[in-house]
Design a protein around this motif. Sequence first.
Motif, mmCIF file in Angstrom:
data_model
loop_
_atom_site.group_PDB
_atom_site.id
_atom_site.type_symbol
_atom_site.label_atom_id
_atom_site.label_comp_id
_atom_site.label_asym_id
_atom_site.label_seq_id
_atom_site.Cartn_x
_atom_site.Cartn_y
_atom_site.Cartn_z
ATOM 1 N N UNK A 167 -11.493 22.902 19.324
ATOM 2 C CA UNK A 167 -12.369 23.685 18.437
ATOM 3 C C UNK A 167 -13.622 24.217 19.137
ATOM 4 N N UNK A 168 -14.167 23.452 20.084
ATOM 5 C CA UNK A 168 -15.424 23.870 20.720
ATOM 6 C C UNK A 168 -15.205 24.816 21.903
ATOM 7 N N UNK A 169 -13.952 25.074 22.282
ATOM 8 C CA UNK A 169 -13.701 25.823 23.523
ATOM 9 C C UNK A 169 -13.570 27.330 23.294
ATOM 10 N N UNK A 176 -14.434 6.282 26.171
ATOM 11 C CA UNK A 176 -14.977 7.653 26.262
ATOM 12 C C UNK A 176 -13.994 8.683 25.717
ATOM 13 N N UNK A 177 -12.704 8.535 26.088
ATOM 14 C CA UNK A 177 -11.730 9.542 25.602
ATOM 15 C C UNK A 177 -11.656 9.476 24.079
ATOM 16 N N UNK A 178 -11.630 8.257 23.558
ATOM 17 C CA UNK A 178 -11.502 8.113 22.105
ATOM 18 C C UNK A 178 -12.749 8.618 21.399
ATOM 19 N N UNK A 179 -13.893 8.259 21.945
ATOM 20 C CA UNK A 179 -15.136 8.664 21.285
ATOM 21 C C UNK A 179 -15.322 10.186 21.334
ATOM 22 N N UNK A 180 -14.791 10.811 22.376
ATOM 23 C CA UNK A 180 -14.890 12.272 22.457
ATOM 24 C C UNK A 180 -14.217 12.926 21.254
ATOM 25 N N UNK A 181 -13.112 12.290 20.802
ATOM 26 C CA UNK A 181 -12.475 12.734 19.568
ATOM 27 C C UNK A 181 -11.892 14.135 19.637
ATOM 28 N N UNK A 239 -3.606 11.342 19.395
ATOM 29 C CA UNK A 239 -3.290 9.998 19.892
ATOM 30 C C UNK A 239 -2.245 10.085 21.012
ATOM 31 N N UNK A 240 -1.241 10.958 20.830
ATOM 32 C CA UNK A 240 -0.191 11.085 21.857
ATOM 33 C C UNK A 240 -0.801 11.562 23.178
ATOM 34 N N UNK A 241 -1.701 12.522 23.075
ATOM 35 C CA UNK A 241 -2.315 13.054 24.294
ATOM 36 C C UNK A 241 -3.207 11.993 24.946
ATOM 37 N N UNK A 242 -3.932 11.233 24.146
ATOM 38 C CA UNK A 242 -4.787 10.172 24.705
ATOM 39 C C UNK A 242 -3.923 9.167 25.467
ATOM 40 N N UNK A 243 -2.794 8.797 24.869
ATOM 41 C CA UNK A 243 -1.932 7.811 25.544
ATOM 42 C C UNK A 243 -1.394 8.354 26.865
#
Length: 226
Positions: free
Chosen positions: A77-79, A165-170, A174-178
């Motif tokens: 969204x921010x990009x 950090x990855x999780x907090x960035x939000x 979930x699949x991409x984080x893993x």
Amino acid sequence: MPASSTMLLFPMSSECVQRQGVLEGTQGSLEPNLKRGRLLVLTGPSGVGKGTVVRQLRQRHPELYFSVSVTTRSPRPSEQEGVNYFFRSREEFFRLIEAGELLEWAQYAGNFYGTPRDAVLDKLSQGQDVLLEIELAGARQVSQHCPEAIRIFLSPPSLQELERRIRERGQDSEASIERRLQQAQQELDAQDEFDYVIVNDDLEQALLQLETLLYPKWPEPEVPAT
Ligand SMILES: Nc1ncnc2c1ncn2[C@@H]1O[C@H](COP(=O)(O)OP(=O)(O)OP(=O)(O)O)[C@@H](O)[C@H]1O
Ligand SMILES: Nc1nc2c(ncn2[C@@H]2O[C@H](COP(=O)(O)O)[C@@H](O)[C@H]2O)c(=O)[nH]1
């Protein structure tokens, strides 16, 4: 995790530099010592803080050219197009590879990423330092083509902190984080391949270390006593 800072001397006869010479028409010219920019490569696992460090570095050193990559990933969204990435379809990305328009490219966490070649080589040949923020496979390709590149690995204080950090960035599913966390260990195992490793624990300290190695202040010449 080891934090090393090994200065290497880079041969100036790489394909990358020669290509610049060819592009610029300076090979064999009367100006062989034309000052070229430095190619700086920043790598590290997703979420370590590369983007954060780069944003700060660019504010302090606006003369640094940041290479905007091409990706097949959907924008967050921010990009913004052309600011964070050039967002392209897979078909267009493969066309760019075929046309030789990418200096390096890699598949990462299910998407493709690549560095536009001409913009980077043009800036280097104009004497401007160029910064690439790319993942491990891409950094290895750059090392092959441009061994004079200065390669820096940004490392997290721990895997737990990386995940936090990855999780907090939000910003990622979930699949991409893993996928990103799975990839992280492999990336951390390769950090000794780099010229410098900086641990991004305290952000300000990490920035200072990066600035010190990129912009070393030479000692003032001693004034002889009269
Ligand atoms: N030194 C630090 N201490 C605590 N949090 C940090 C630090 N550096 C960055 N962060 C935070 O960690 C998160 C991930 O940072 P950032 O997006 O810059 O990582 P990245 O390495 O660029 O990730 P990616 O490769 O996925 O783009 C952000 O929320 C950022 O604010
Ligand atoms: N090999 C390349 N890697 C790149 C490039 N641009 C960005 N990246 C890296 O991809 C991952 C994921 O990025 P994200 O924006 O989806 O979080 C990260 O490590 C980036 O540094 C590139 O041109 N080539």
